[in-house]
Design a protein around this motif. Structure first.
Motif: not given
Length: 314
Positions: A115-129
């Motif tokens: 529901l939050s990330f509908t675009d599966s072609s561009h996976p959401a990422t974060i700046e990890s630890f």
């Protein structure tokens, strides 16, 4: 053989063992607390998955990694509290409730992430630890870079092990918790609130499971995928038995499993092509089954484990 030995005798191999062991140790310690109080939490796999997702989303939308860790811990505590309410207060079957919690959390993780990330072609990422090097200690040859250049969550996990050992065996709180899992009738006669003790033990254990899940999506990786847990919750349940419901032994069991897991990764990297890679992937789980078969023969579980406590019954 030389390629295999070259992969093993590296600083990175020891560092990988520590990183792999961190979420396992957190989840195992959380499950151990729950079981020492007399409650089996089979919802651990789903709790870890949902917490990995909510922690990732918390960090993604807030821009702060520690906010994500807090959200993950609260998620784990919330669903563990739901499990405690059903099993401790209402006396529902711990097996059935735990499986139900896992199914519920897994479904919620799928639903809210899609529901939050509908675009599966561009996976959401974060700046990890990022790893934090401890001055002076990280400069020690060989072991320094492996042991003292780790994530902040890894250092906190290492500190948590002796802390839980002290609380469990050296404080009234720990005595009450152990009594609730060993002889709840005697604990009740001594004035211990068995229901409250079990409830909070399960809830706090769930918070540790939540942080374990968040570690995978926010430190070991920088994104959330539905296979991020990959059975680690079920492994943690086995490691509790392997560690005989003791914080130090449970941490050692997690370290041993991590060693086998890191080894299979190194074996794949060594370029051994005549053995299917699926064999290497199965190696840690086969090891766990064998360890369980050996250790469970004389493992003494808390006597009141799986037994609901009803004050009115005598």
């Amino acid at each position: 053989m030389s390629a295999v030995l070259e992969q093993i005798f590296q600083v990175g191999f020891v560092a990988a063992i520590i990183r792999i062991a961190t979420p396992l140790a957190l989840a195992t310690l959380g499950e151990m607390l729950s079981e020492r109080s007399g409650v089996l939490n089979l919802g651990i796999e789903g709790i870890m998955l949902l917490s990995a997702m909510t922690g990732f989303m918390g960090a993604y939308y807030s821009g702060n990694l520690w906010t994500g860790i807090l959200v993950a811990a609260l998620t784990g505590a919330l669903f563990a509290a739901l499990h405690a309410a059903l099993t401790v207060i209402l006396g529902v079957s711990q097996h059935v409730c735990g499986i139900g919690i896992t199914l519920l959390c897994t479904g919620l993780a799928y639903f809210f992430f899609r529901l939050s990330f509908t675009d599966s072609s561009h996976p959401a990422t974060i700046e990890s630890f990022r790893t934090i090097a401890i001055p002076i200690l990280s400069d020690v040859p060989v072991l320094g870079p492996a042991l003292f250049n780790q994530f902040a969550l890894t250092y906190l996990t290492v500190l948590l092990i002796p802390l839980l050992g002290f609380l469990l065996y050296r404080t009234p709180w720990g005595l009450n918790l152990r009594m609730a899992g060993e002889n709840p009738r005697a604990a009740d006669a001594a004035g211990v609130n068995v229901v409250a003790t079990r409830f909070w033990a399960v809830t706090f254990g769930g918070a540790l499971m939540g942080v374990a899940g968040a570690f995978l999506s926010m430190a070991q990786f920088n994104s959330f995928t539905f296979g991020v847990i990959s059975g680690r919750g079920w492994i943690a349940i086995a490691l509790v038995v392997f560690g005989r419901w003791d914080p130090w032994r449970c941490a050692g069991a997690a370290l041993l499993f991590a060693c086998v897991d890191a080894l299979q990764l190194r074996l794949q990297a060594a370029g051994i092509t005549h053995i299917p890679y699926e064999v290497f992937l199965a190696l840690p789980f086969v090891f766990t089954i064998l360890a369980m078969a050996v250790m469970s023969r004389d493992a003494a579980a808390p006597p009141a484990l799986l037994r609901p406590f009803r004050k009115e019954e005598r």
